[in-house]
Design an enzyme around this catalytic site. Structure first.
Site, PDB file in Angstrom:
ATOM      1  N   LYS A  22     -10.099  -3.506   9.325  1.00  0.00           N
ATOM      2  CA  LYS A  22      -9.577  -3.853  10.652  1.00  0.00           C
ATOM      3  C   LYS A  22      -9.470  -2.628  11.560  1.00  0.00           C
ATOM      4  O   LYS A  22      -9.638  -2.756  12.763  1.00  0.00           O
ATOM      5  CB  LYS A  22      -8.255  -4.614  10.558  1.00  0.00           C
ATOM      6  N   ARG A  97       3.900  -7.073  11.545  1.00  0.00           N
ATOM      7  CA  ARG A  97       3.635  -7.036  10.110  1.00  0.00           C
ATOM      8  C   ARG A  97       4.503  -8.036   9.355  1.00  0.00           C
ATOM      9  O   ARG A  97       4.369  -8.175   8.150  1.00  0.00           O
ATOM     10  CB  ARG A  97       3.988  -5.612   9.679  1.00  0.00           C
ATOM     11  N   ARG A 136     -11.698   4.887   0.014  1.00  0.00           N
ATOM     12  CA  ARG A 136     -11.089   5.659   1.108  1.00  0.00           C
ATOM     13  C   ARG A 136     -10.172   6.748   0.546  1.00  0.00           C
ATOM     14  O   ARG A 136     -10.090   7.846   1.098  1.00  0.00           O
ATOM     15  CB  ARG A 136     -10.285   4.713   2.014  1.00  0.00           C
ATOM     16  N   ARG A 142      -5.625   9.971   1.606  1.00  0.00           N
ATOM     17  CA  ARG A 142      -4.356   9.500   2.165  1.00  0.00           C
ATOM     18  C   ARG A 142      -3.320   9.374   1.067  1.00  0.00           C
ATOM     19  O   ARG A 142      -3.608   8.851  -0.002  1.00  0.00           O
ATOM     20  CB  ARG A 142      -4.555   8.132   2.848  1.00  0.00           C
ATOM     21  N   ARG A 153       1.355  -2.199  -1.185  1.00  0.00           N
ATOM     22  CA  ARG A 153       1.008  -2.562   0.190  1.00  0.00           C
ATOM     23  C   ARG A 153       0.336  -3.938   0.240  1.00  0.00           C
ATOM     24  O   ARG A 153       0.589  -4.734   1.146  1.00  0.00           O
ATOM     25  CB  ARG A 153       0.119  -1.473   0.807  1.00  0.00           C
TER      26      ARG A 153
HETATM   27  P1  AMP Z   1      -1.475   1.081   8.059  1.00  0.00           P
HETATM   28  O1  AMP Z   1      -2.327   2.244   8.415  1.00  0.00           O
HETATM   29  O2  AMP Z   1      -1.478   0.011   9.115  1.00  0.00           O
HETATM   30  O3  AMP Z   1      -1.771   0.535   6.686  1.00  0.00           O
HETATM   31  O4  AMP Z   1       0.026   1.618   8.011  1.00  0.00           O
HETATM   32  C1  AMP Z   1       0.415   2.654   7.123  1.00  0.00           C
HETATM   33  C2  AMP Z   1       1.905   2.553   6.830  1.00  0.00           C
HETATM   34  O5  AMP Z   1       2.665   2.689   8.049  1.00  0.00           O
HETATM   35  C3  AMP Z   1       2.363   1.224   6.257  1.00  0.00           C
HETATM   36  O6  AMP Z   1       2.156   1.138   4.854  1.00  0.00           O
HETATM   37  C4  AMP Z   1       3.848   1.232   6.630  1.00  0.00           C
HETATM   38  O7  AMP Z   1       4.584   2.107   5.804  1.00  0.00           O
HETATM   39  C5  AMP Z   1       3.807   1.831   8.034  1.00  0.00           C
HETATM   40  N1  AMP Z   1       3.605   0.787   9.065  1.00  0.00           N
HETATM   41  C6  AMP Z   1       2.514   0.612   9.860  1.00  0.00           C
HETATM   42  N2  AMP Z   1       2.670  -0.427  10.685  1.00  0.00           N
HETATM   43  C7  AMP Z   1       3.905  -0.941  10.401  1.00  0.00           C
HETATM   44  C8  AMP Z   1       4.651  -2.037  10.911  1.00  0.00           C
HETATM   45  N3  AMP Z   1       4.161  -2.838  11.870  1.00  0.00           N
HETATM   46  N4  AMP Z   1       5.882  -2.248  10.396  1.00  0.00           N
HETATM   47  C9  AMP Z   1       6.403  -1.454   9.437  1.00  0.00           C
HETATM   48  N5  AMP Z   1       5.747  -0.419   8.900  1.00  0.00           N
HETATM   49  C10 AMP Z   1       4.499  -0.150   9.373  1.00  0.00           C
END
Ligand code: AMP
Length: 201
Positions: A22, A97, A136, A142, A153
């Site tokens: 995404k 989320r 990745r 990461r 996750r």
């Molecule tokens: P992502 O890159 O979208 O997978 O986000 C990485 C991490 O950031 C997630 O595993 C959460 O710890 C935090 N995070 C990102 N977006 C949100 C959200 N909308 N609500 C809460 N935590 C978030």
């Protein structure tokens, strides 16, 4: 990038499990429609790297793969959406989320007499998500791409994030896109679905 007010609004979400692609597709949509892409994950990571107070607050949460509290996350998104470049369109990647964040976003948009135009649901089989995330991890290193954190996750996605799609499906704004294929094929599917709603660049 700012979308001209002459064009129909393009207030979009892209939703899919980690490893669904995404982020990559979101950037393409943003370019094609001249809308800013707002990734909460990117905002948090940038703050962690820069060692800001926000970054210090969320570092451990992100490393565990848990969710940052809704109040903090929604405030960051509201601040960003208030900026001029998001006035006629934006693409949110990774927010909302959970159902609480859906409520926060609804309240914010309603206060401005705005609404979402479309939700892009990118689907990939679980094994494919895990394979892509593992790849990745090798490429980008990461800290939240370890096997244990990936499992957490994905579990949070299934438990808390997938239900938000039911809410948006009831509103008739979800476009389910098959996320398996080449980047161009997937981008074409998204473009066609948005065009069918009258959302074009
Ligand atoms: P992502 O890159 O979208 O997978 O986000 C990485 C991490 O950031 C997630 O595993 C959460 O710890 C935090 N995070 C990102 N977006 C949100 C959200 N909308 N609500 C809460 N935590 C978030």
């Amino acid at each position: 990038m700012t979308r001209s007010a002459d064009l129909p609004s393009a207030r979009l979400l892209i939703v899919g499990p980690q490893g669904s692609g995404k982020g990559t597709q979101g950037v393409r949509v943003g370019e094609a429609l001249s809308i800013p892409v707002i990734s909460t994950g990117d905002v948090f990571r940038a703050n962690v790297s820069a060692g800001t107070p926000l970054g210090q607050q969320v570092k451990a949460i992100i490393e565990a793969g848990d969710l940052v509290p809704d109040s903090l996350t929604s405030e960051i998104v509201r601040d960003r959406l208030t900026q001029d470049d998001a006035s006629n369109g934006f693409l949110l990647d990774g927010y909302p989320r959970n159902l609480g964040q859906v409520g926060d976003l609804d309240a914010f948009l309603e206060s401005r007499s705005e609404a979402l135009d479309a939700v892009i649901e990118l689907s990939v089989p679980r094994e494919e998500s895990i394979a892509r995330l593992t790849q990745r991890a090798l490429e980008q290193g990461r800290t939240d791409d370890t096997e244990e954190v990936i499992a957490n996750r994905l579990a949070i996605y299934e438990r808390e994030t997938a239900p938000i799609l039911d809410v948006y499906r009831e509103r008739g704004i979800v476009d389910a896109i098959d996320g398996v294929g080449s980047l161009d094929e997937i981008a074409d599917r998204i473009t066609a679905a948005l065009a069918a709603r009258g959302i074009t660049g």
